[in-house]
Scaffold this active site. Structure first.
Site, PDB file in Angstrom:
ATOM      1  N   LYS A 115      92.894  38.263  24.134  1.00 17.37           N
ATOM      2  CA  LYS A 115      91.871  38.968  23.358  1.00 17.37           C
ATOM      3  C   LYS A 115      92.551  39.593  22.151  1.00 17.37           C
ATOM      4  O   LYS A 115      93.766  39.803  22.158  1.00 17.37           O
ATOM      5  CB  LYS A 115      91.212  40.068  24.195  1.00 17.37           C
TER       6      LYS A 115
HETATM    7  P1  NAD Z   1      77.452  41.575  18.623  1.00 16.84           P
HETATM    8  O1  NAD Z   1      78.314  42.327  17.683  1.00 16.84           O
HETATM    9  O2  NAD Z   1      76.794  40.323  18.184  1.00 16.84           O
HETATM   10  O3  NAD Z   1      76.292  42.534  19.200  1.00 16.84           O
HETATM   11  C1  NAD Z   1      76.539  43.737  19.834  1.00 16.84           C
HETATM   12  C2  NAD Z   1      75.224  44.486  19.954  1.00 16.84           C
HETATM   13  O4  NAD Z   1      75.434  45.675  20.711  1.00 16.84           O
HETATM   14  C3  NAD Z   1      74.635  44.913  18.619  1.00 16.84           C
HETATM   15  O5  NAD Z   1      73.248  44.709  18.641  1.00 16.84           O
HETATM   16  C4  NAD Z   1      74.934  46.405  18.568  1.00 16.84           C
HETATM   17  O6  NAD Z   1      74.022  47.111  17.765  1.00 16.84           O
HETATM   18  C5  NAD Z   1      74.803  46.755  20.016  1.00 16.84           C
HETATM   19  N1  NAD Z   1      75.457  47.996  20.398  1.00 16.84           N
HETATM   20  C6  NAD Z   1      76.636  48.495  20.003  1.00 16.84           C
HETATM   21  N2  NAD Z   1      76.847  49.668  20.604  1.00 16.84           N
HETATM   22  C7  NAD Z   1      75.777  49.905  21.386  1.00 16.84           C
HETATM   23  C8  NAD Z   1      75.398  50.955  22.243  1.00 16.84           C
HETATM   24  N3  NAD Z   1      76.167  52.012  22.424  1.00 16.84           N
HETATM   25  N4  NAD Z   1      74.229  50.832  22.904  1.00 16.84           N
HETATM   26  C9  NAD Z   1      73.447  49.758  22.719  1.00 16.84           C
HETATM   27  N5  NAD Z   1      73.747  48.755  21.918  1.00 16.84           N
HETATM   28  C10 NAD Z   1      74.887  48.828  21.265  1.00 16.84           C
HETATM   29  O7  NAD Z   1      78.366  41.325  19.916  1.00 16.84           O
HETATM   30  P2  NAD Z   1      78.219  40.201  21.034  1.00 16.84           P
HETATM   31  O8  NAD Z   1      79.046  39.054  20.633  1.00 16.84           O
HETATM   32  O9  NAD Z   1      76.800  40.028  21.377  1.00 16.84           O
HETATM   33  O10 NAD Z   1      78.990  40.901  22.243  1.00 16.84           O
HETATM   34  C11 NAD Z   1      78.337  41.834  23.116  1.00 16.84           C
HETATM   35  C12 NAD Z   1      79.111  41.914  24.408  1.00 16.84           C
HETATM   36  O11 NAD Z   1      79.185  40.604  24.998  1.00 16.84           O
HETATM   37  C13 NAD Z   1      80.563  42.371  24.287  1.00 16.84           C
HETATM   38  O12 NAD Z   1      80.917  43.069  25.459  1.00 16.84           O
HETATM   39  C14 NAD Z   1      81.329  41.066  24.229  1.00 16.84           C
HETATM   40  O13 NAD Z   1      82.675  41.223  24.620  1.00 16.84           O
HETATM   41  C15 NAD Z   1      80.534  40.263  25.235  1.00 16.84           C
HETATM   42  N6  NAD Z   1      80.693  38.812  25.133  1.00 16.84           N
HETATM   43  C16 NAD Z   1      80.432  38.166  23.958  1.00 16.84           C
HETATM   44  C17 NAD Z   1      80.552  36.784  23.919  1.00 16.84           C
HETATM   45  C18 NAD Z   1      80.209  35.988  22.691  1.00 16.84           C
HETATM   46  O14 NAD Z   1      80.235  34.742  22.770  1.00 16.84           O
HETATM   47  N7  NAD Z   1      79.855  36.607  21.573  1.00 16.84           N
HETATM   48  C19 NAD Z   1      80.983  36.080  25.049  1.00 16.84           C
HETATM   49  C20 NAD Z   1      81.217  36.776  26.235  1.00 16.84           C
HETATM   50  C21 NAD Z   1      81.062  38.146  26.254  1.00 16.84           C
END
Ligand code: NAD
Length: 425
Positions: A114
């Site tokens: 990561k």
């Molecule tokens: P992103 O940046 O696209 O979206 C994150 C969202 O969370 C945004 O809408 C933001 O406004 C919101 N957010 C931030 N802080 C917040 C809070 N305190 N309360 C509520 N909402 C909040 O990110 P993403 O890629 O969707 O990732 C989200 C999660 O999923 C992370 O934990 C990431 O590690 C995990 N993840 C992502 C992927 C991927 O392919 N993008 C894969 C596996 C896991």
């Protein structure tokens, strides 16, 4: 790209402590050799970079970034890059360890990694973001590579950021190297289906979890925390599958409508163009904390780690939690939820769709042979549902939580690989 959290919304606790505690619990249950346990409790490489970037006003700002490799016994390491003010070495360590387990649960030939930069990407101009990204890519250039370490998007990064990293690495090596990174635009070797892959995976595991629990997904009420890549896609696909999405949130707050929020695709489009969940959308504005405690059938945390913790777990009323985010539930909360009988589908299984399709992207890049989206989605469904079944079978035999079962599967696979390779020299 969507948004990142502000410092005021920093997750509770320390994710690295949580990640190690989760491993320790399962290592004890499995009777893991103490030496092997120590290997797995540590990250193999931890790289910190402090690097300057010229800002638009002519000033120079120094950013701090990290790239951490947890374990590479099963293959090149894989894991996303996060841009957020909450990024810390401990957060990146935890996320790297979780990637090791996630790849192993899905049976992918990858280890875990990561990375991240301490930055609010919304506060930078597009030019500043590009210069910062390219310099960071150059700084970690000695670690990444198609056979070594293949990054991907995570919170605060997107396909454009991946494209700049692919181009920077390619410029440094004198030839195009699409397989150095996944989550790229399709025009430069990205995979169809990658943008929606994590949310689609959430849909598939939710379908399997409902089947296992004898619960109908059609008509089930769903609350989704985080309306970014993972959360918004999961909400849209769950709604298409007949679930009733009653609440969604982003970093600014949440909206709730007991009868359902209507057409989720419209909400996704409005959020994309306006950047935030619009004030005008019908529904009651509630806080993110309230969203987690709504009386719903299914809760999908898809934002940050540490959101369901010892302080609020007892008030969670969802019957099932499907972890779209990494590490949203602390070990203390896990114990409380288990006592309450809440069925928690753990992150290393529930959000594996992203890395599964990243694996497909890497394979397609290496072969320069690209697949139709139908094939990507079909193969994703097959792999993630198979992983769910393997975890469910262990759960049925060993008891405990689904997380423990997933860890048992993952740790066993990583230990087997480590033992087969032996300890060098
Ligand atoms: P992103 O940046 O696209 O979206 C994150 C969202 O969370 C945004 O809408 C933001 O406004 C919101 N957010 C931030 N802080 C917040 C809070 N305190 N309360 C509520 N909402 C909040 O990110 P993403 O890629 O969707 O990732 C989200 C999660 O999923 C992370 O934990 C990431 O590690 C995990 N993840 C992502 C992927 C991927 O392919 N993008 C894969 C596996 C896991």
């Amino acid at each position: 790209m969507t948004t990142t959290a502000t410092a005021a919304q920093a997750p509770a606790g320390n994710p690295w402590h949580d990640a190690r505690e989760q491993l320790d619990a399962v290592a004890g249950k499995m009777g893991l050799d103490p030496g092997m346990r120590e290997v797995l409790r540590h990250c193999k490489r931890e790289f910190t970079v402090n690097f300057p970037v010229k800002m638009d006003d002519g000033s120079v700002r120094v950013f701090t970034g990290y790239r951490v490799h947890h374990n590479e016994a099963r293959g090149p390491v894989k894991g996303g890059l996060r841009y957020s003010l909450n990024v810390s070495l401990d957060e990146v360590r935890a996320l790297a360890m979780w990637m090791t387990w996630k790849c192993a649960v899905a049976g992918l030939p990858f280890g875990g990694a990561k990375g991240g930069v301490i930055v609010d990407p919304r506060a930078l101009s597009s030019g500043e973001l590009e210069r910062m990204t390219r310099r960071f890519a150059a700084e970690i250039g000695m670690l990444i590579g198609p056979d070594a370490d293949v990054p991907a998007p995570d919170m605060g990064t997107d396909a454009q950021v991946m494209a700049w990293i692919m181009d920077t690495y390619s410029m440094m090596h004198g030839h195009s190297a699409p397989a150095v990174i996944t989550g790229k635009p399709v025009s430069i070797g990205g995979s169809t289906g990658r943008v929606e892959a994590t949310g689609r995976g959430v849909l598939f595991v939710t379908q399997e979890a409902c089947r296992a629990r004898g619960m109908a997904l059609a008509g089930a009420t769903v609350a989704v925390q985080g309306f970014g890549n993972v959360g918004a896609t999961a909400a849209k696909l769950l709604a298409e599958a007949g679930a009733k999405v009653v609440a969604v949130s982003d970093s600014e707050g949440a909206i709730y409508a007991g009868d359902g929020l209507g057409d989720i695709a419209v909400l996704v489009e409005r959020k994309r163009t306006r950047g935030l969940i619009p004030d005008s959308h019908p529904g009651t504005h509630i806080t993110n904390a309230e969203l987690l405690e709504l009386p719903v059938d299914i809760l999908v945390p898809a934002a940050l780690e540490g959101q369901i913790h010892g302080g609020n777990a007892a008030r969670v009323r969802a019957k099932m939690i499907v972890e779209g985010a990494n590490g949203p539930t602390t070990p203390e909360a896990d114990r409380i939820l288990a006592q309450k009988g809440v069925y928690v589908v753990p992150d290393i299984l529930a959000n594996a769709g992203g890395v599964i399709v990243s694996y497909f992207e890497w394979v397609q890049d290496l072969q320069s042979f690209f697949w139709e989206e139908d094939e990507v989605n079909l193969r994703l469904e097959r792999i993630i549902k198979h992983a769910f079944q393997e975890v469910a079978d262990i759960h049925a035999g060993a008891g405990g939580t689904l997380r423990e079962a997933a860890y048992m599967l993952a740790v066993r696979r990583v230990v087997e690989a480590t033992q087969s390779r032996g300890i060098f020299p």
